[in-house]
Enzyme design. Structure first.
Site, PDB file in Angstrom:
ATOM      1  N   GLY A   1       0.680  -1.263  -0.024  1.00  0.00           N
ATOM      2  CA  GLY A   1       0.025  -0.146   0.101  1.00  0.00           C
ATOM      3  C   GLY A   1       0.931   1.280  -0.087  1.00  0.00           C
ATOM      4  O   GLY A   1       1.922   1.202  -0.404  1.00  0.00           O
ATOM      5  N   CYS A   2       0.485   2.248   0.338  1.00  0.00           N
ATOM      6  CA  CYS A   2       0.852   3.750   0.374  1.00  0.00           C
ATOM      7  C   CYS A   2       2.395   3.385   1.341  1.00  0.00           C
ATOM      8  O   CYS A   2       2.176   3.028   2.478  1.00  0.00           O
ATOM      9  CB  CYS A   2       0.146   4.639   1.036  1.00  0.00           C
ATOM     10  SG  CYS A   2       0.858   6.316   1.195  1.00  0.00           S
ATOM     11  N   PHE A   3       3.352   3.761   0.794  1.00  0.00           N
ATOM     12  CA  PHE A   3       4.565   3.859   1.558  1.00  0.00           C
ATOM     13  C   PHE A   3       4.646   4.749   2.928  1.00  0.00           C
ATOM     14  O   PHE A   3       5.148   4.558   3.799  1.00  0.00           O
ATOM     15  CB  PHE A   3       5.861   4.189   0.921  1.00  0.00           C
ATOM     16  CG  PHE A   3       5.737   5.268  -0.108  1.00  0.00           C
ATOM     17  CD1 PHE A   3       5.207   6.488   0.355  1.00  0.00           C
ATOM     18  CD2 PHE A   3       6.463   5.123  -1.318  1.00  0.00           C
ATOM     19  CE1 PHE A   3       5.186   7.963  -0.578  1.00  0.00           C
ATOM     20  CE2 PHE A   3       6.634   6.287  -2.180  1.00  0.00           C
ATOM     21  CZ  PHE A   3       5.919   7.463  -2.027  1.00  0.00           C
ATOM     22  N   TRP A   4       3.604   5.848   3.056  1.00  0.00           N
ATOM     23  CA  TRP A   4       3.592   6.771   3.948  1.00  0.00           C
ATOM     24  C   TRP A   4       3.066   5.773   5.228  1.00  0.00           C
ATOM     25  O   TRP A   4       3.632   6.087   6.524  1.00  0.00           O
ATOM     26  CB  TRP A   4       2.310   7.525   3.752  1.00  0.00           C
ATOM     27  CG  TRP A   4       2.875   8.820   2.905  1.00  0.00           C
ATOM     28  CD1 TRP A   4       3.769   9.183   2.488  1.00  0.00           C
ATOM     29  CD2 TRP A   4       1.735   9.666   2.652  1.00  0.00           C
ATOM     30  NE1 TRP A   4       3.804  10.173   1.644  1.00  0.00           N
ATOM     31  CE2 TRP A   4       2.572  10.581   1.515  1.00  0.00           C
ATOM     32  CE3 TRP A   4       0.406   9.860   2.706  1.00  0.00           C
ATOM     33  CZ2 TRP A   4       1.900  11.860   0.900  1.00  0.00           C
ATOM     34  CZ3 TRP A   4      -0.148  11.123   2.186  1.00  0.00           C
ATOM     35  CH2 TRP A   4       0.461  11.871   1.380  1.00  0.00           C
TER      36      TRP A   4
END
Length: 177
Positions: free
Chosen positions: A16-19
């Site tokens: 998913g989003c690396f954040w």
């Protein structure tokens, strides 16, 4: 090299989003650095805007530099299963698209073996009622994301909390039961 020299290793995970992938690993003992970036694609040095199109073949991922004597790779893989949904091949939680697919990228035969064994154990565990679709692939070039993406959970904690509340936090509660 002397006996006292530390030998570090790297692990690359996409989920998913690396954040949302940085903080769970960044806070562990033995972790030296977690970098947000792009890997698994066919375009050299992609930008965030290019990766978002889904046409570069890259995933958003994190590259974790760690001391395997303090934090073994096997423990990192075990945590990975808790922060990425291994049953969703086309995204993670609110993040949809090929660039958000779950992948464990290995950089040695030992990492490959550990990841594959862990995946088999997870499939046999019965935790999920859907098949485990996370890919295990050989690591290729890793391109660090733009600076504004690095350590996002520290730079913008409110927005990070909003992103995290998009399903990932509920998923992680399942593992605590």
């Amino acid at each position: 090299m002397t006996k006292n020299d530390k030998i570090l290793d790297t692990a690359i995970f996409a989920g998913g989003c690396f954040w949302c992938m940085v903080e769970p690993f960044d806070t562990l003992p033995g972790i030296k650095k977690v970098v947000s970036g792009y890997t698994g694609g066919h375009v050299p040095n992609p930008t965030y805007q290019e990766v978002c199109t889904g046409k570069t073949g890259h995933t958003e991922a994190v590259e974790i530099t760690f001391d395997p004597k303090i934090m073994p790779y096997k423990k990192l893989v075990a945590l990975y299963w808790q922060v990425a949904d291994p049953t969703d091949a086309m995204g993670q939680f609110q993040d949809r698209g090929d660039q958000y697919r779950p992948v464990i990228y290995y950089n040695s035969e030992e990492q490959k073996k550990i990841a594959e064994e862990s995946k088999k154990e997870l499939a046999k565990s019965g935790i999920f009622d859907k098949p485990i679709v996370t890919k295990i692939e050989k690591a290729g070039p890793f391109y660090p994301a733009e600076e504004y993406h690095q350590d996002f959970y520290k730079k913008d904690p409110l927005r990070y909390q909003l992103e995290e509340s998009g399903g990932r936090a509920e998923y992680q509660k399942m593992w605590k039961k």
